[in-house]
Design an enzyme around this catalytic site. Sequence first.
Site, short mmCIF file in Angstrom:
data_model
loop_
_atom_site.label_atom_id
_atom_site.label_comp_id
_atom_site.label_asym_id
_atom_site.label_seq_id
_atom_site.Cartn_x
_atom_site.Cartn_y
_atom_site.Cartn_z
N ASP A 9 -6.85 -11.26 4.09
CA ASP A 9 -6.07 -10.06 3.82
C ASP A 9 -6.62 -9.49 2.51
OD1 ASP A 9 -3.84 -8.23 3.80
OD2 ASP A 9 -2.95 -9.51 2.25
N ASP A 11 -4.92 -6.68 0.13
CA ASP A 11 -3.93 -6.45 -0.93
C ASP A 11 -3.13 -7.73 -1.20
OD1 ASP A 11 -4.39 -3.60 -1.30
OD2 ASP A 11 -3.47 -3.33 0.66
N GLY A 46 2.14 -5.91 3.43
CA GLY A 46 1.59 -6.17 4.77
C GLY A 46 2.02 -5.16 5.82
N ARG A 49 1.46 2.00 6.48
CA ARG A 49 1.95 3.11 5.65
C ARG A 49 3.19 3.77 6.23
NH1 ARG A 49 -2.56 7.34 4.63
NH2 ARG A 49 -3.62 5.41 4.10
N SER A 116 -4.42 -1.90 5.49
CA SER A 116 -4.64 -0.69 4.68
C SER A 116 -5.76 0.19 5.21
CB SER A 116 -4.95 -1.07 3.24
OG SER A 116 -5.33 0.09 2.52
N ARG A 117 -5.46 1.49 5.29
CA ARG A 117 -6.50 2.46 5.67
C ARG A 117 -7.39 2.77 4.48
NH1 ARG A 117 -3.48 6.94 9.20
NH2 ARG A 117 -5.64 7.50 9.60
N ASN A 118 -6.98 2.32 3.30
CA ASN A 118 -7.81 2.52 2.10
C ASN A 118 -8.77 1.36 1.85
OD1 ASN A 118 -6.80 5.10 0.91
ND2 ASN A 118 -4.86 4.00 0.97
N ASP A 170 -0.96 -13.21 1.93
CA ASP A 170 0.12 -13.33 0.94
C ASP A 170 1.45 -12.82 1.52
OD1 ASP A 170 -0.71 -10.58 0.87
OD2 ASP A 170 0.51 -10.37 -0.94
C1 BG6 Z 1 -1.19 -3.42 3.19
C2 BG6 Z 1 -0.21 -3.46 2.03
O1 BG6 Z 1 -2.34 -4.14 2.85
O2 BG6 Z 1 -1.55 -2.07 3.48
C3 BG6 Z 1 0.99 -2.57 2.35
O3 BG6 Z 1 0.22 -4.79 1.81
C4 BG6 Z 1 0.53 -1.17 2.69
O4 BG6 Z 1 1.87 -2.57 1.24
C5 BG6 Z 1 -0.47 -1.23 3.85
O5 BG6 Z 1 1.65 -0.35 3.06
C6 BG6 Z 1 -1.02 0.15 4.22
O6 BG6 Z 1 -1.79 0.64 3.17
P1 BG6 Z 1 -2.46 2.06 3.10
O7 BG6 Z 1 -3.48 1.91 1.99
O8 BG6 Z 1 -3.11 2.32 4.43
O9 BG6 Z 1 -1.40 3.05 2.79
MG MG Z 2 -1.30 -8.64 1.49
#
Ligand code: BG6
Ligand code: MG
Length: 211
Positions: A9, A11, A46, A49, A116-118, A170
């Site tokens: 994972d 984040d 986890g 968004r 996460s998309r980031n 986590d």
């Molecule tokens: C997960 C985070 O990795 O990504 C979440 O733990 C978050 O808190 C999710 O909401 C989506 O992230 P993002 O960057 O696509 O908004």
């Molecule tokens: Mg995480």
Amino acid sequence: MKFDAVIFDLDGVICYTDEYHYQAWKAMADSIGVYFDREINNRLRGVSRMASLEIVLERASGKFSQAEKEELAEQKNELYKKLLANMSPADLSEEVKSTLDELRSRGYRLAIGSSSRNTPFILRQIGLGDYFDAVSDGNNISRSKPDPEVFEKAARMLCIEPERCLVVEDAVSGAEAAHRGGMKAACVGDASQAGAGDYNLKSVKDLLEIL
Ligand code: BG6
Ligand code: MG
């Protein structure tokens, strides 16, 4: 060797973006007069968004249309990305980097499995843009953890059977996703404290004891 691959994972495992998520959600919630605190922020770990936004809006008195929700999620993400721009390779701890390098030298394939998309942006910011053998993230899934899709896709990208993959998480929802995908989970942080993993570790470097 019990495993051939380790799927991390992002984040809360590879790097710590919690504070940035908190600040961005808080600013968005303040802008519409909705109460938000760190305890609520912990529930977003986890979670995708849009599912996170639904949790934030639990405290709202009015209703929001789908278009309004998308705008609010976008507003949060724009601020979040501005905060992520402050990240640099200094945000990758020596412990995590040396653990990854050691696992690679022991012959494990290494992947990311993140909601996460980031993810691509964060990996580039911390200097791991080209590091992993596979990256499965919020951009290639339609169902968020605890659904196993993100980890199943990572295993498929690596061409490794799920039972030969160890997931590092986590979040309790992430450990559940690993189990539902037929994988074992090694947990750190919150999920470790909750005893959600097959291995509940104090920190990422403890992986070197079990692999
Ligand atoms: C997960 C985070 O990795 O990504 C979440 O733990 C978050 O808190 C999710 O909401 C989506 O992230 P993002 O960057 O696509 O908004
Ligand atoms: Mg995480």
